[in-house]
Design a protein around this motif. Structure first.
Motif, mmCIF file in Angstrom:
data_model
loop_
_atom_site.group_PDB
_atom_site.id
_atom_site.type_symbol
_atom_site.label_atom_id
_atom_site.label_comp_id
_atom_site.label_asym_id
_atom_site.label_seq_id
_atom_site.Cartn_x
_atom_site.Cartn_y
_atom_site.Cartn_z
ATOM 1 N N ARG A 478 0.835 -1.207 0.000
ATOM 2 C CA ARG A 478 0.000 0.000 0.000
ATOM 3 C C ARG A 478 0.870 1.258 0.000
ATOM 4 N NH1 ARG A 478 -3.314 -3.221 3.417
ATOM 5 N NH2 ARG A 478 -2.316 -2.343 5.276
ATOM 6 N N GLN A 479 1.930 1.216 0.773
ATOM 7 C CA GLN A 479 2.838 2.372 0.811
ATOM 8 C C GLN A 479 3.487 2.592 -0.562
ATOM 9 O OE1 GLN A 479 5.578 1.495 3.952
ATOM 10 N NE2 GLN A 479 4.124 2.085 5.608
ATOM 11 N N LYS A 480 3.864 1.488 -1.228
ATOM 12 C CA LYS A 480 4.466 1.606 -2.554
ATOM 13 C C LYS A 480 3.483 2.179 -3.551
ATOM 14 C CE LYS A 480 6.437 -1.163 -6.272
ATOM 15 N NZ LYS A 480 6.709 -2.520 -6.759
ATOM 16 N N SER A 481 2.241 1.721 -3.499
ATOM 17 C CA SER A 481 1.205 2.217 -4.412
ATOM 18 C C SER A 481 0.963 3.700 -4.215
ATOM 19 C CB SER A 481 -0.086 1.404 -4.191
ATOM 20 O OG SER A 481 -1.129 1.896 -4.998
ATOM 21 N N ALA A 482 0.924 4.091 -2.960
ATOM 22 C CA ALA A 482 0.698 5.521 -2.666
ATOM 23 C C ALA A 482 1.878 6.355 -3.153
ATOM 24 C CB ALA A 482 0.496 5.710 -1.164
ATOM 25 N N GLU A 484 3.929 5.631 -5.616
ATOM 26 C CA GLU A 484 3.896 5.709 -7.076
ATOM 27 C C GLU A 484 2.853 6.701 -7.560
ATOM 28 O OE1 GLU A 484 3.159 1.712 -8.179
ATOM 29 O OE2 GLU A 484 5.293 1.110 -8.114
ATOM 30 N N HIS A 485 1.728 6.737 -6.871
ATOM 31 C CA HIS A 485 0.674 7.682 -7.259
ATOM 32 C C HIS A 485 1.139 9.120 -7.090
ATOM 33 C CE1 HIS A 485 -3.402 9.140 -7.926
ATOM 34 N NE2 HIS A 485 -3.283 9.880 -6.793
ATOM 35 N N ASP A 486 1.881 9.386 -5.997
ATOM 36 C CA ASP A 486 2.365 10.746 -5.739
ATOM 37 C C ASP A 486 3.430 11.147 -6.756
ATOM 38 O OD1 ASP A 486 0.674 10.885 -3.605
ATOM 39 O OD2 ASP A 486 2.212 10.335 -2.085
ATOM 40 N N GLU A 488 3.593 10.447 -10.070
ATOM 41 C CA GLU A 488 3.146 10.533 -11.466
ATOM 42 C C GLU A 488 3.169 11.968 -12.010
ATOM 43 O OE1 GLU A 488 -0.573 8.615 -11.801
ATOM 44 O OE2 GLU A 488 0.286 6.564 -11.785
#
Length: 507
Positions: A478-482, A484-486, A488
């Motif tokens: 979840r931390q990695k996904s967040a 990556e989203h930040d 972009e």
């Protein structure tokens, strides 16, 4: 009881125990000692107290009611124990037995710190106070303690006991005191189960009676009789009062009455004083004491004394939660003396009485025996008249036939029972082996189950650890996904800027 008179015994009531007031010091309290009464003096040897064996010899004078210690002259130590050390002439011991023979006290067996294989017979000379070990031969019994020892004429009959390895015994040995030769008796029928701390008496110089005793876990109240002529063991029914099982009790026979005192079962003492009429095999409770009385003890002794023609019972020592050293006396009420009837029928007794009477007259010289025919038996008196005893003789013969027939039936039944017992014993042996095998398998399975349980516990711990790791992985995802989203928008700006540069360079 307090009195200074030497005839104190005349004031005693019948069949009641009385504690004597003793002048001077008393010997150490004890139990499982040996006792013998000689010439109005009670001799006490050895015993046990607080787990310690005793070796002293104490003497109680029934006239002046005082104790004294007997100093002995010891023989040199000539014998050896199994480990090669010298054997004490009179070692500290308990569970031994003592009888009077001629001018000596003979001590047989007992447990002591010495280890030896064969039973020792020691002596105390009552004239010189010399003490030593008597040399015996023949089939000498294994060393033991807690056995019974009974004097019959010039022979000692010993039964049972417990050897130094705690093995229980039910053998019968005889020591001829004239030759000092031991022999083992071969008996028939079913003997008593192995035991120790029982008592024994001989009736009519023919029947050896065994009463009570214990194994390592069971206490007995049974009576067994050994016919010393036929060597047959029997277990007759006792008539009269029922009594509890006991061991460590004491017994003394006076005429046909066997007085039994004390004993216990390691939980409580037996408070009754019993009397067994050995002719009728009838048991009665003579008197009882309180539960914690010294007479309700294990390992006490009882002896028979005669003062001025009066019979007395003398008891000493014992253990019932505390060790005792009191002297108690009882004046037993005179009882009827009966002819032995243990294995006699009325018809045989009557016939035998008739023949005995005729024989007595012949011995007096007044009668002559004549034998006419095989079935006739007459007596010719001095006046020429005849008395016919044929009926009595025939009655004896018929009685004998009946007894032989009954004996044959009993032996056949005993043989059948013996076969069944052997068959049952064989089956029991096989089942015991199978049980031991199953028990061994069960132990192995239990061990395997324990190992599996330990593995399961370890796997459970690992599973719990994996679940924790999985949760941490999810958090990281979840931390990695967040993250990556930040990142972009920054990447898009970078791409636009980079495109402009390349276009400028191209232009």
């Amino acid at each position: 009881m307090g009195t200074d008179s030497s005839d104190w015994h005349l004031a005693l009531n019948y069949d009641q125990w009385v504690a004597l007031s003793v002048s001077g010091p008393r010997p150490p309290a004890r139990y499982k000692h040996a006792a013998s009464l000689v010439d109005e003096k009670l001799y006490i040897t050895g015993g046990s107290r607080n787990g310690r064996y005793l070796s002293d010899v104490q003497v109680f004078d029934l006239r002046n009611l005082a104790w004294s210690t007997l100093k002995l002259n010891m023989e040199p130590k000539a014998d050896k124990t199994t480990d090669g050390s010298s054997l004490e002439v009179l070692p500290a011991s308990s569970g031994h037995r003592m009888i009077k023979w001629k001018n000596k006290l003979l001590l047989l067996g007992g447990h002591s710190k010495d280890n030896f294989d064969s039973l020792k017979v020691r002596f105390i000379d009552l004239e010189s106070y010399h003490c030593g070990v008597m040399e015996t031969s023949g089939k000498v019994p294994v060393a033991r303690g807690g056995q019974s020892v009974t004097l019959v004429g010039s022979k000692i009959i010993m039964f049972g006991g417990e050897d130094s390895q705690r093995r229980l015994l039910n053998d019968v040995h005889v020591l001829d005191l004239e030759t000092m030769i031991w022999c083992a008796l071969e008996t028939v029928q079913t003997p008593p189960v192995p035991r120790f701390d029982h008592i024994a008496a001989v009736h009519a110089e023919r029947y050896l009676l065994i009463f009570g005793g214990c194994s390592h876990s069971i206490f007995f109240n049974d009576l067994h009789v050994l016919d010393l002529q036929t060597m047959d063991w029997t277990q007759p029914q006792i008539q009269g009062d029922l009594v509890t099982a006991r061991a460590g009790h004491a017994g003394i026979a006076i005429d046909e009455n066997w007085y039994i005192v004390g004993g216990g079962d390691n939980r409580s003492g037996a408070p009754e004083t019993l009397v067994l009429n050995m002719s009728k095999l009838a048991l009665t409770v003579l008197t009882s004491v309180k539960g914690r009385d010294p007479l309700a003890s294990e390992g006490l002794s009882v002896s028979s004394a005669s003062l001025d023609g009066e019979k007395l019972l003398v008891a000493f020592g014992g253990y019932n939660g505390k060790y005792n050293n009191e002297v108690f006396v009882m004046r037993p009420k005179p009882r009827d003396s009966l002819h032995p009837k243990i294995f006699e029928s009325a018809a045989a007794a009557a016939a035998a009485a008739s023949v005995t009477a005729a024989y007595a007259l012949t011995k007096s010289g007044k009668l002559d025996f004549i034998k006419t025919e095989e079935s006739n038996f007459k007596v010719v008196q001095n006046d020429g008249s005849q008395q016919d005893f044929s009926l009595e003789i025939n009655a004896i013969r018929e009685e004998n036939k009946v007894l032989e027939s009954s004996l044959a039936e009993v032996r056949a039944e005993n043989s059948s029972l013996k076969g069944k017992i052997e068959e049952t014993s064989s089956t029991y042996t096989e089942l015991s082996k199978e049980l031991h095998s199953v028990q061994g398998q069960l132990v192995a399975e239990r061990s395997r189950c324990s190992k599996l349980e330990a593995q399961i516990t370890e796997l459970q711990r690992m599973l719990e650890s994996l679940q924790s790791i999985e949760e941490e992985v999810q958090v990281l995802r979840r931390q990695k996904s967040a993250l990556e989203h930040d990142m972009e928008p920054d990447a898009a700006v970078q791409r636009q800027s980079s495109g402009g540069v390349w276009r400028w360079i191209a232009g």
